[in-house]
Design an enzyme around this catalytic site. Structure first.
Site, PDB file in Angstrom:
ATOM      1  N   ASP A 188      39.072  10.986 -18.290  1.00  0.00           N
ATOM      2  CA  ASP A 188      37.639  10.719 -18.159  1.00  0.00           C
ATOM      3  C   ASP A 188      37.004  10.804 -19.538  1.00  0.00           C
ATOM      4  O   ASP A 188      37.640  11.268 -20.496  1.00  0.00           O
ATOM      5  CB  ASP A 188      36.993  11.721 -17.200  1.00  0.00           C
ATOM      6  CG  ASP A 188      35.815  11.113 -16.432  1.00  0.00           C
ATOM      7  OD1 ASP A 188      35.315  10.054 -16.854  1.00  0.00           O
ATOM      8  OD2 ASP A 188      35.398  11.702 -15.418  1.00  0.00           O
ATOM      9  N   ASP A 190      37.624   8.149 -10.654  1.00  0.00           N
ATOM     10  CA  ASP A 190      36.758   7.327  -9.812  1.00  0.00           C
ATOM     11  C   ASP A 190      37.011   5.862 -10.131  1.00  0.00           C
ATOM     12  O   ASP A 190      37.684   5.526 -11.111  1.00  0.00           O
ATOM     13  CB  ASP A 190      35.278   7.684  -9.997  1.00  0.00           C
ATOM     14  CG  ASP A 190      34.837   7.639 -11.447  1.00  0.00           C
ATOM     15  OD1 ASP A 190      35.321   6.761 -12.193  1.00  0.00           O
ATOM     16  OD2 ASP A 190      34.023   8.480 -11.855  1.00  0.00           O
ATOM     17  N   THR A 230      30.670  19.614 -14.937  1.00  0.00           N
ATOM     18  CA  THR A 230      30.948  20.737 -14.046  1.00  0.00           C
ATOM     19  C   THR A 230      32.416  20.819 -13.667  1.00  0.00           C
ATOM     20  O   THR A 230      32.865  21.840 -13.145  1.00  0.00           O
ATOM     21  CB  THR A 230      30.129  20.623 -12.752  1.00  0.00           C
ATOM     22  OG1 THR A 230      30.539  19.442 -12.042  1.00  0.00           O
ATOM     23  CG2 THR A 230      28.637  20.550 -13.059  1.00  0.00           C
ATOM     24  N   ASP A 262       5.660  29.780 -35.404  1.00  0.00           N
ATOM     25  CA  ASP A 262       4.984  29.086 -34.301  1.00  0.00           C
ATOM     26  C   ASP A 262       5.909  28.137 -33.543  1.00  0.00           C
ATOM     27  O   ASP A 262       5.474  27.372 -32.680  1.00  0.00           O
ATOM     28  CB  ASP A 262       3.772  28.308 -34.823  1.00  0.00           C
ATOM     29  CG  ASP A 262       4.145  27.265 -35.869  1.00  0.00           C
ATOM     30  OD1 ASP A 262       5.350  27.139 -36.187  1.00  0.00           O
ATOM     31  OD2 ASP A 262       3.236  26.572 -36.355  1.00  0.00           O
ATOM     32  N   GLY A 263       7.210  28.179 -33.855  1.00  0.00           N
ATOM     33  CA  GLY A 263       8.176  27.346 -33.154  1.00  0.00           C
ATOM     34  C   GLY A 263       8.459  26.020 -33.817  1.00  0.00           C
ATOM     35  O   GLY A 263       9.384  25.299 -33.421  1.00  0.00           O
ATOM     36  N   GLU A 264       7.692  25.673 -34.836  1.00  0.00           N
ATOM     37  CA  GLU A 264       7.941  24.431 -35.550  1.00  0.00           C
ATOM     38  C   GLU A 264       9.044  24.627 -36.586  1.00  0.00           C
ATOM     39  O   GLU A 264       9.442  25.749 -36.893  1.00  0.00           O
ATOM     40  CB  GLU A 264       6.656  23.947 -36.219  1.00  0.00           C
ATOM     41  CG  GLU A 264       5.563  23.572 -35.224  1.00  0.00           C
ATOM     42  CD  GLU A 264       4.307  23.052 -35.914  1.00  0.00           C
ATOM     43  OE1 GLU A 264       4.272  23.042 -37.161  1.00  0.00           O
ATOM     44  OE2 GLU A 264       3.361  22.664 -35.192  1.00  0.00           O
ATOM     45  N   LYS A 294      35.695   7.965  -5.072  1.00  0.00           N
ATOM     46  CA  LYS A 294      34.619   8.942  -5.207  1.00  0.00           C
ATOM     47  C   LYS A 294      33.294   8.279  -4.884  1.00  0.00           C
ATOM     48  O   LYS A 294      33.005   7.190  -5.390  1.00  0.00           O
ATOM     49  CB  LYS A 294      34.562   9.520  -6.630  1.00  0.00           C
ATOM     50  CG  LYS A 294      33.500  10.599  -6.813  1.00  0.00           C
ATOM     51  CD  LYS A 294      33.412  11.075  -8.264  1.00  0.00           C
ATOM     52  CE  LYS A 294      32.612  10.131  -9.113  1.00  0.00           C
ATOM     53  NZ  LYS A 294      32.295  10.707 -10.456  1.00  0.00           N
ATOM     54  N   ARG A 308      24.201   9.527 -20.189  1.00  0.00           N
ATOM     55  CA  ARG A 308      24.484   9.213 -18.782  1.00  0.00           C
ATOM     56  C   ARG A 308      23.252   8.721 -18.032  1.00  0.00           C
ATOM     57  O   ARG A 308      23.377   8.269 -16.890  1.00  0.00           O
ATOM     58  CB  ARG A 308      25.078  10.447 -18.086  1.00  0.00           C
ATOM     59  CG  ARG A 308      26.501  10.739 -18.504  1.00  0.00           C
ATOM     60  CD  ARG A 308      27.027  11.997 -17.845  1.00  0.00           C
ATOM     61  NE  ARG A 308      26.451  13.198 -18.446  1.00  0.00           N
ATOM     62  CZ  ARG A 308      26.683  14.432 -17.997  1.00  0.00           C
ATOM     63  NH1 ARG A 308      27.447  14.610 -16.928  1.00  0.00           N
ATOM     64  NH2 ARG A 308      26.141  15.473 -18.596  1.00  0.00           N
ATOM     65  N   THR A 360      34.547  16.476 -10.517  1.00  0.00           N
ATOM     66  CA  THR A 360      35.291  15.225 -10.410  1.00  0.00           C
ATOM     67  C   THR A 360      36.763  15.439 -10.761  1.00  0.00           C
ATOM     68  O   THR A 360      37.658  14.942 -10.066  1.00  0.00           O
ATOM     69  CB  THR A 360      34.671  14.168 -11.342  1.00  0.00           C
ATOM     70  OG1 THR A 360      33.321  13.920 -10.934  1.00  0.00           O
ATOM     71  CG2 THR A 360      35.445  12.870 -11.288  1.00  0.00           C
TER      72      THR A 360
END
Length: 334
Positions: free
Chosen positions: A230, A176, A235, A38-40, A205, A101, A238
């Site tokens: 950093d 940045d 992604t 059941d996903g538990e 930036k 973040r 930056t």
């Protein structure tokens, strides 16, 4: 290690946890993770933890098998089970901390998810949290009411970078303005370990409506090696903008350094550019999203498990985790 220490590693963090255990001279304690139709799920220790000092390693990154939320739920349930089993102290060891973040309101009625995550962890009886290179240290420390320890990968990454750059001149680049202090700390470590002059520059930036603008370099990189630093690469946008800015200003060679390689979206393209010679990350997150790409071939993954083991040993014996972050310590390369 003493007999009153128990070390667990959940789900996909087990390989990292085994390396931590090896560095500590011990083995992972047994536990069960049961999934139901059941996903538990149910997670419980198979080792007696009564009156033990218990450490639970869980790197909270998103993966094909388990989402970030799955891992958070498993961590909370398991730590609660440890408390019910009379563990003397429970420390959550989070090489990568999810939701870090989202530590402030950037729009009206925005959630402050870092604080909510902290409340969930505290609610199940966690006594202490150890995390590596969080995005905002002050926000991390203020979100939790329990004790927190912050471990840096900087000494490890500095050693790897120094081997790569040799005797050449180096400029540390913050991608940045907000990361300038981080860049200065990294440059200071390079000066101490490498016995050389190291300067700092940064890239302007501006983020507006989830779009990045800017890209002008403030500082001189002409004829020198640029090391872009950093806390994480998501992604890679930056890092890519900073790489282009350094190339325009005449950098001899360009490297990127980050503790956490999340590598989502266009990361493979952004850090796979010919302008970037090599990217250094740690293994807090396996770089599975880059497999088979040009970016993966230029990636150097530095093993952070030894540093995590040293932090656990320090906590267990009443030592200082902060002392492990100082640049005067001996090289920690693997």
């Amino acid at each position: 290690m003493t007999d009153d220490l128990c070390l667990f590693a959940l789900s996909e963090t087990r390989a990292f946890g085994r390396s931590v255990a090896t560095s500590l001279g011990t083995e992972l304690s047994d536990h069960a993770e049961d999934n139901f139709d059941d996903g538990e799920h149910a997670t419980r220790p198979l080792t007696n933890v009564r009156d033990k000092d218990v450490y639970v390693v869980q790197s909270m990154y998103d993966a094909p098998e388990l989402s970030v939320n799955d891992k958070l739920c498993r961590l909370a349930f398991f730590c609660g089970a440890l408390r019910d089993a009379a563990a003397a102290r429970v420390t959550a060891v989070l090489p990568y901390l999810s939701y870090q973040r989202k530590d402030r309101k950037s729009k009206p009625r925005d959630p402050v998810t870092t604080r909510y995550l902290a409340a969930m962890v505290e609610a199940v009886g966690v006594d202490r949290v150890l995390a590596m290179d969080v995005h905002n240290l002050a926000a991390f420390q203020n979100a939790f009411r329990v004790r927190t320890d912050h471990l840096e990968a900087r000494p490890l990454l500095v050693d790897h970078v120094l081997r790569e750059v040799g005797e050449r001149g180096v400029v540390v680049i913050s991608p940045d303005e907000g990361g300038v202090k981080r860049a200065h700390r990294f440059a200071k470590a390079l000066r101490v370990r490498g016995d050389r002059a190291v300067t700092v520059a940064f890239v302007e930036k501006v983020r507006q409506d989830n779009r990045l603008t800017g890209g002008s370099l403030v500082g001189d990189v002409d004829g020198r090696v640029a090391v872009i630093v950093d806390d994480l690469i998501s992604t890679g946008t930056t890092i890519h903008r900073a790489t282009e800015a350094c190339a325009r200003e005449g950098a001899e060679e360009i490297y990127a350094v980050a503790t956490h390689g999340v590598f989502v979206g266009n990361a493979a393209k952004n850090i796979g550019t010919d302008l970037l010679s090599r990217t250094f990350v740690t293994n807090t997150i396996p770089p599975f999203r880059l497999e088979g790409t040009k970016a993966h071939a230029k990636l150097e993954v530095c093993d952070a498990s030894g540093r995590v083991a040293r932090a656990i040993a320090a906590i267990h014996t009443g030592g200082s985790v902060a002392a492990l972050n100082t640049i005067e310590e001996e090289p920690t390369s693997t």
